[in-house]
Design a protein around this motif. Structure first.
Motif, PDB file in Angstrom:
ATOM      1  N   LEU A 154      60.791  24.968  51.918  1.00 46.32           N
ATOM      2  CA  LEU A 154      60.530  23.848  50.667  1.00 46.32           C
ATOM      3  C   LEU A 154      61.907  23.060  51.648  1.00 46.32           C
ATOM      4  N   ASP A 155      60.952  21.781  50.804  1.00 47.78           N
ATOM      5  CA  ASP A 155      62.498  20.408  50.639  1.00 47.78           C
ATOM      6  C   ASP A 155      63.015  20.569  49.320  1.00 47.78           C
ATOM      7  N   PRO A 156      64.575  20.953  49.731  1.00 50.30           N
ATOM      8  CA  PRO A 156      65.632  20.604  48.281  1.00 50.30           C
ATOM      9  C   PRO A 156      65.948  19.252  47.537  1.00 50.30           C
ATOM     10  N   ASP A 157      65.208  18.365  48.536  1.00 48.27           N
ATOM     11  CA  ASP A 157      65.483  17.241  47.851  1.00 48.27           C
ATOM     12  C   ASP A 157      64.257  16.952  47.616  1.00 48.27           C
ATOM     13  N   TYR A 158      63.393  16.992  47.177  1.00 52.54           N
ATOM     14  CA  TYR A 158      62.362  16.598  46.880  1.00 52.54           C
ATOM     15  C   TYR A 158      62.207  16.140  44.827  1.00 52.54           C
ATOM     16  N   THR A 181      56.188  34.991  48.231  1.00 56.35           N
ATOM     17  CA  THR A 181      56.777  34.792  48.965  1.00 56.35           C
ATOM     18  C   THR A 181      57.560  36.034  48.743  1.00 56.35           C
ATOM     19  N   ILE A 182      58.986  35.899  48.214  1.00 56.80           N
ATOM     20  CA  ILE A 182      59.902  36.524  47.088  1.00 56.80           C
ATOM     21  C   ILE A 182      59.906  36.835  46.142  1.00 56.80           C
ATOM     22  N   ASN A 183      60.429  37.809  45.555  1.00 56.87           N
ATOM     23  CA  ASN A 183      60.086  39.157  44.341  1.00 56.87           C
ATOM     24  C   ASN A 183      61.145  38.660  43.927  1.00 56.87           C
ATOM     25  N   PHE A 184      60.729  37.762  42.604  1.00 60.14           N
ATOM     26  CA  PHE A 184      61.983  37.436  41.863  1.00 60.14           C
ATOM     27  C   PHE A 184      61.189  36.778  40.175  1.00 60.14           C
ATOM     28  N   ASP A 185      62.100  37.330  38.786  1.00 64.35           N
ATOM     29  CA  ASP A 185      61.458  36.886  37.547  1.00 64.35           C
ATOM     30  C   ASP A 185      61.283  35.921  37.861  1.00 64.35           C
ATOM     31  N   GLU A 186      59.774  35.142  38.496  1.00 69.00           N
ATOM     32  CA  GLU A 186      59.420  33.508  37.982  1.00 69.00           C
ATOM     33  C   GLU A 186      59.169  33.161  36.545  1.00 69.00           C
ATOM     34  N   ASN A 187      58.793  34.088  35.692  1.00 68.93           N
ATOM     35  CA  ASN A 187      58.344  33.735  34.321  1.00 68.93           C
ATOM     36  C   ASN A 187      59.837  33.930  34.023  1.00 68.93           C
ATOM     37  N   TYR A 188      60.757  34.496  33.804  1.00 65.40           N
ATOM     38  CA  TYR A 188      62.065  33.909  32.750  1.00 65.40           C
ATOM     39  C   TYR A 188      62.548  32.030  33.762  1.00 65.40           C
ATOM     40  N   TYR A 189      62.581  32.573  35.172  1.00 69.29           N
ATOM     41  CA  TYR A 189      63.164  30.902  35.583  1.00 69.29           C
ATOM     42  C   TYR A 189      62.008  29.909  35.366  1.00 69.29           C
ATOM     43  N   LYS A 190      61.151  29.836  35.292  1.00 70.48           N
ATOM     44  CA  LYS A 190      59.903  28.753  34.766  1.00 70.48           C
ATOM     45  C   LYS A 190      59.710  28.642  33.594  1.00 70.48           C
ATOM     46  N   ASP A 191      60.254  29.791  32.942  1.00 64.63           N
ATOM     47  CA  ASP A 191      60.549  29.150  30.786  1.00 64.63           C
ATOM     48  C   ASP A 191      61.860  28.707  30.709  1.00 64.63           C
ATOM     49  N   GLU A 192      62.843  28.682  31.140  1.00 61.96           N
ATOM     50  CA  GLU A 192      64.874  28.516  31.236  1.00 61.96           C
ATOM     51  C   GLU A 192      64.381  27.231  31.943  1.00 61.96           C
ATOM     52  N   ILE A 193      64.082  26.992  32.899  1.00 60.21           N
ATOM     53  CA  ILE A 193      64.294  25.319  33.508  1.00 60.21           C
ATOM     54  C   ILE A 193      63.281  24.814  33.030  1.00 60.21           C
ATOM     55  N   LEU A 194      62.098  24.947  32.301  1.00 62.35           N
ATOM     56  CA  LEU A 194      61.747  24.168  30.987  1.00 62.35           C
ATOM     57  C   LEU A 194      62.233  23.496  30.929  1.00 62.35           C
ATOM     58  N   SER A 201      66.912  30.222  51.967  1.00 62.60           N
ATOM     59  CA  SER A 201      68.185  31.286  52.239  1.00 62.60           C
ATOM     60  C   SER A 201      67.259  32.573  52.709  1.00 62.60           C
ATOM     61  N   VAL A 202      66.235  33.264  51.890  1.00 63.95           N
ATOM     62  CA  VAL A 202      66.054  34.453  51.708  1.00 63.95           C
ATOM     63  C   VAL A 202      64.850  34.230  53.152  1.00 63.95           C
ATOM     64  N   LEU A 203      64.145  32.926  53.582  1.00 60.34           N
ATOM     65  CA  LEU A 203      63.438  33.105  54.260  1.00 60.34           C
ATOM     66  C   LEU A 203      64.243  33.230  55.635  1.00 60.34           C
ATOM     67  N   ALA A 204      64.738  32.558  56.001  1.00 55.39           N
ATOM     68  CA  ALA A 204      66.036  32.426  57.000  1.00 55.39           C
ATOM     69  C   ALA A 204      66.643  33.854  57.236  1.00 55.39           C
ATOM     70  N   GLY A 205      66.231  34.945  56.383  1.00 61.40           N
ATOM     71  CA  GLY A 205      67.268  36.232  56.275  1.00 61.40           C
ATOM     72  C   GLY A 205      68.879  36.381  55.718  1.00 61.40           C
ATOM     73  N   VAL A 206      69.412  35.305  55.258  1.00 66.11           N
ATOM     74  CA  VAL A 206      70.513  35.426  54.855  1.00 66.11           C
ATOM     75  C   VAL A 206      70.931  34.714  53.439  1.00 66.11           C
ATOM     76  N   PRO A 207      70.633  35.489  52.292  1.00 72.91           N
ATOM     77  CA  PRO A 207      70.144  35.365  50.993  1.00 72.91           C
ATOM     78  C   PRO A 207      71.224  34.509  50.592  1.00 72.91           C
ATOM     79  N   GLU A 208      71.462  33.853  50.249  1.00 75.16           N
ATOM     80  CA  GLU A 208      72.528  33.048  49.189  1.00 75.16           C
ATOM     81  C   GLU A 208      72.725  33.098  48.046  1.00 75.16           C
ATOM     82  N   TYR A 209      73.416  34.419  47.556  1.00 76.56           N
ATOM     83  CA  TYR A 209      72.923  34.343  45.726  1.00 76.56           C
ATOM     84  C   TYR A 209      74.269  33.534  44.862  1.00 76.56           C
ATOM     85  N   ARG A 210      74.447  32.665  45.767  1.00 76.75           N
ATOM     86  CA  ARG A 210      75.535  32.104  45.027  1.00 76.75           C
ATOM     87  C   ARG A 210      74.486  30.631  44.527  1.00 76.75           C
TER      88      ARG A 210
END
Length: 368
Positions: free
Chosen positions: A123-127, A145-158, A179-188
């Motif tokens: 995805l385009d980070p500058d979108y 595509t990746i496993n994470f708590d989408e409902n939490y981040y969706k609610d909090e970002i909104l 970064s996950v798709l590239a195989g080197v997840p950057e958790y920062r």
């Protein structure tokens, strides 16, 4: 945007493959038919379903795709379309060589269509976000595509009020996804999002607490606030009546001047009209004086009403003792007439001397 439009156009061309019908020939030597049943089966049940699924996925992704992914997709589609056109030409002219080439190219197309599912779509980070629906769509894409708590981040970002902070949070989420798709997840990037969400939560808690304190303070002063407003409202009707009387008296005076002094310039009429004009002038002056007195009081009460409401929002950030002292200090202004001038003129009538002068003028007019 032109790049995205060209991608859409290619996707439409790719989807149109589902409508293609191959010309089948049954008279080619020892071969029963061309293309064979197996080849038609590969086209209908392997290639086309994969192509349609890929087109559907890209139509969901395309607005948010990175430039690199868009170019890769276009290259892949162009390759598929190129082989498809070659297959069409081979199908139009039946020769042993064409039959062999058709089989080879169809196998290649089968492999290409199979590879579509494994194509990495970053995805385009500058979108630039257009609305909250973009946030929901992007997070849904990431969660597929990746496993994470989408409902939490969706609610909090909104919940984030600042559009810039909302953009920053989503940008970090996209960078993490890439970064996950590239195989080197950057958790920062996830740490940045969590920190931003935590800070916004603290702000919202403080805001809620502040609003509660303001509501509590307004409730304490509610009776005074209402009474000042009611008192001010009592002056609206008298002021309106005085305005009507002033305009009426002024209109009569103008009418007299116009009819007696301009339209019919008769000296006798002018002589009789002067006392009446003087009476009306005195009456208008009196009404204006009364109106000013009432208006001053109306504005004073409204000032008290407005300032008491504003005071509630002001003192919540001040130490309790200081806020109580401030209330005591302001009480002298609010409850002693806002430091206004002597308003005894409310009860003041025309003086006896003025009344006697008006009566005498009226009697003189009546005698003549």
């Amino acid at each position: 945007m032109n790049n995205k439009n060209s991608l859409l156009a290619l996707l439409d061309q790719l989807k149109s493959l589902e409508n293609h019908q191959w010309d089948v020939n049954h008279d080619f030597g020892e071969v029963d038919r061309f293309p064979s049943m197996g080849q038609i089966g590969i086209w209908n049940y392997h290639i086309i379903p994969r192509v349609l699924k890929f087109v559907e996925t890209c139509r969901i992704y395309y607005r948010f795709l990175s430039e690199d992914s868009s170019n890769k997709i276009k290259t892949k589609i162009e390759e598929i379309l190129s082989i498809y056109l070659e297959l069409q030409k081979l199908n139009d002219e039946i020769t042993p060589e064409n039959v062999n080439q058709f089989s080879t190219k169809l196998e290649k197309l089968d492999i290409l269509s199979d590879n579509l599912e494994g194509l990495i779509l970053t995805l385009d980070p500058d979108y630039i976000l257009e609305n909250n629906e973009d946030i929901i769509e992007i997070i849904d894409i990431i969660s597929s595509t990746i496993n994470f708590d989408e409902n939490y981040y969706k609610d909090e970002i909104l919940k984030i009020n600042s559009s810039n902070l909302k953009q920053a949070a989503l940008q970090d989420l996209i960078l993490f996804y890439n970064s996950v798709l590239a195989g080197v997840p950057e958790y920062r990037y996830i740490h940045n999002i969590n920190s931003l969400i935590l800070n916004e939560s603290k702000k919202n808690i403080k805001k809620t607490e502040l609003e509660s304190n303001i509501e509590l303070e307004i409730a304490k002063n509610e009776y005074s606030i209402i009474e000042f407003k009611n008192k001010a409202d009592q002056f609206k009707r008298p002021i309106r009546i005085l305005n009507i009387l002033i305009y009426g008296a002024f209109s009569i005076m103008i009418l007299i001047v116009f009819t007696k002094f301009i339209s019919q310039p008769d000296l006798k009429d002018i002589y009789y009209s002067i006392p009446l004009i003087l009476v009306l002038s005195s009456f208008i002056a009196y009404l204006n004086k009364e109106k000013k007195t009432l208006s001053d009081q109306y504005h004073n009460y409204m000032k008290c009403h407005t300032e008491l409401i504003a005071l509630s929002t002001y003192i919540v950030g001040i130490d309790r003792v200081k806020s109580e002292n401030l209330k005591i200090h302001l009480a002298d202004k609010y409850f002693t007439g806002y430091g206004q001038n002597d308003n005894n003129s409310i009860a003041t009538l025309l003086s006896n001397e003025n009344i006697n002068q008006i009566i005498s003028l009226l009697k003189d007019i009546q005698k003549k």
